[in-house]
Enzyme design. Structure first.
Site, short mmCIF file in Angstrom:
data_model
loop_
_atom_site.label_atom_id
_atom_site.label_comp_id
_atom_site.label_asym_id
_atom_site.label_seq_id
_atom_site.Cartn_x
_atom_site.Cartn_y
_atom_site.Cartn_z
CD GLU A 77 -2.33 5.72 6.76
OE1 GLU A 77 -2.41 5.76 5.52
OE2 GLU A 77 -1.37 5.17 7.35
CG HIS B 104 -5.55 2.27 5.46
ND1 HIS B 104 -5.00 3.19 6.32
CD2 HIS B 104 -4.60 1.32 5.24
CE1 HIS B 104 -3.77 2.81 6.60
NE2 HIS B 104 -3.50 1.69 5.97
CD GLU C 258 -3.26 -2.22 7.41
OE1 GLU C 258 -2.23 -2.57 6.83
OE2 GLU C 258 -3.79 -1.12 7.24
N GLY D 285 3.04 2.47 10.70
CA GLY D 285 4.00 3.57 10.51
C GLY D 285 4.80 3.91 11.76
CG ASN E 214 -1.69 1.25 1.41
OD1 ASN E 214 -1.75 2.08 0.49
ND2 ASN E 214 -2.30 1.42 2.58
CD1 TRP E 215 3.63 1.09 -2.72
CD2 TRP E 215 3.59 2.16 -4.70
NE1 TRP E 215 4.40 0.37 -3.60
CE2 TRP E 215 4.39 1.01 -4.82
CE3 TRP E 215 3.42 2.98 -5.81
CZ2 TRP E 215 5.02 0.66 -6.01
CZ3 TRP E 215 4.04 2.64 -7.00
CH2 TRP E 215 4.84 1.49 -7.09
CE LYS E 216 0.15 3.27 4.81
NZ LYS E 216 0.33 3.37 6.25
N GLY F 64 3.05 -1.02 4.22
CA GLY F 64 3.12 0.40 3.90
C GLY F 64 4.54 0.81 3.55
N GLY F 65 5.21 1.44 4.50
CA GLY F 65 6.53 2.03 4.26
C GLY F 65 7.53 1.10 3.58
CB SER G 210 5.72 -1.80 11.86
OG SER G 210 5.37 -0.47 12.18
P1 13P Z 1 3.35 0.49 7.57
O1 13P Z 1 3.80 -0.81 6.96
O2 13P Z 1 4.10 1.68 7.05
O3 13P Z 1 3.32 0.41 9.07
O4 13P Z 1 1.83 0.72 7.11
C1 13P Z 1 0.94 -0.32 7.22
C2 13P Z 1 -0.29 0.03 6.48
O5 13P Z 1 -1.00 0.94 6.85
C3 13P Z 1 -0.62 -0.75 5.27
O6 13P Z 1 -1.89 -0.46 4.82
#
Ligand code: 13P
Length: 257
Positions: free
Chosen positions: A103, A101, A174, A180, A12-14, A241-242, A220
């Site tokens: 966020e 999600h 999640e 993050g 997920n590149w956000k 994510g990251g 993470s």
């Molecule tokens: P991180 O892997 O950066 O913690 O993010 C997880 C996430 O929100 C995937 O949707």
């Protein structure tokens, strides 16, 4: 370990990567992914921003890598400034949409009811869904993890038939406090919630649902911890994510042992 459900690693590149970075990443990914043994047993996906879907799709056309989107509106078209619909995403070869999600829940007021409408619209348009659920730090510390996850799952899936759940649904657990932060859940913490979700699915949508739906862990996930998560049969994959923004790191996660 022989898995009962096909594993799924999705990046997920956000809100990251413009077209040029997307092009470079996906171009590399298509070549390097072939190094992964047992690729047929794994599903690999990336969810770029909407404006990079076209360029990603052009590179992924003859690849098995799934193109995913980060949100979807519940109507096919209409007066919804700033939104994008399932038929529009399908034009770009999108196969999965991420909905609910944390966020979106935190910054954009996403409710379980809105999540439910997005899930239904996706299914109506034959798009698979990655529905995200998970508790905040305060909710975990207050002992409410299962209550919150139950609400997210049951309200998000309200009115959806078992057949559709079996065909289209993936759940991503999640925990918000792990997103993050570098502070991942332990394997035991993730497994406890994954098992709980499977019980809920069996109870509310029919026996066998919980054993069929894939449940990913997100929060993470990185090259150093993916093998530990994937050693558990209850964890079918990861929403990353990251660590999905760097090609070597993403490839290592996709190549979990
Ligand atoms: P991180 O892997 O950066 O913690 O993010 C997880 C996430 O929100 C995937 O949707």
């Amino acid at each position: 370990m022989k898995r009962t459900r096909r594993s799924f690693i999705c990046g997920n590149w956000k809100m990251n990567k413009c077209q040029e970075d997307t092009y470079n990443f996906v171009h590399d990914l298509v070549k390097k992914i072939k190094q992964i043994p047992n690729l047929k047993e794994r599903e690999i996906g990336i969810a770029p921003v909407f404006t990079s879907l076209f360029i990603a799709d052009s590179l992924l056309k003859h690849s098995e890598i799934r193109l995913c989107a980060q949100n979807v509106h519940w109507e096919d078209s209409g007066q919804f400034t700033g939104e994008i619909s399932a038929p529009m995403l399908k034009e770009f070869g999108v196969r999965y949409v991420i909905v609910g999600h944390s966020e979106r829940r935190k910054f954009f007021g996403e409710t379980n009811n809105a999540v439910n409408k997005r899930v239904k619209a996706s299914i109506k348009n034959h798009l698979s869904v990655i529905m995200c659920v998970g508790e905040t730090k305060e909710e975990r510390e207050g002992g409410h993890t299962k209550d919150i996850v139950k609400q997210h799952v049951l309200e998000g899936l309200n009115g959806i038939a078992q057949d559709d759940i079996l065909k289209y649904l993936v759940i991503a657990y999640e925990p918000v406090w792990a997103i993050g932060t570098g502070l991942n859940a332990t394997v035991d913490q993730a497994v406890e919630v994954h098992k709980f979700i499977r019980e809920l699915l069996n109870e509310h949508f029919g026996q066998g649902t919980g054993g069929t739906v894939r449940i990913l862990y997100g929060g993470s996930v990185k090259p150093e911890n993916i093998d530990g998560f994937m050693a558990s049969e209850d964890i079918d994959g990861a929403l990353v994510g990251g660590a999905s923004l760097d090609i070597d790191s993403f490839l290592r996660i996709a190549n979990f042992r």
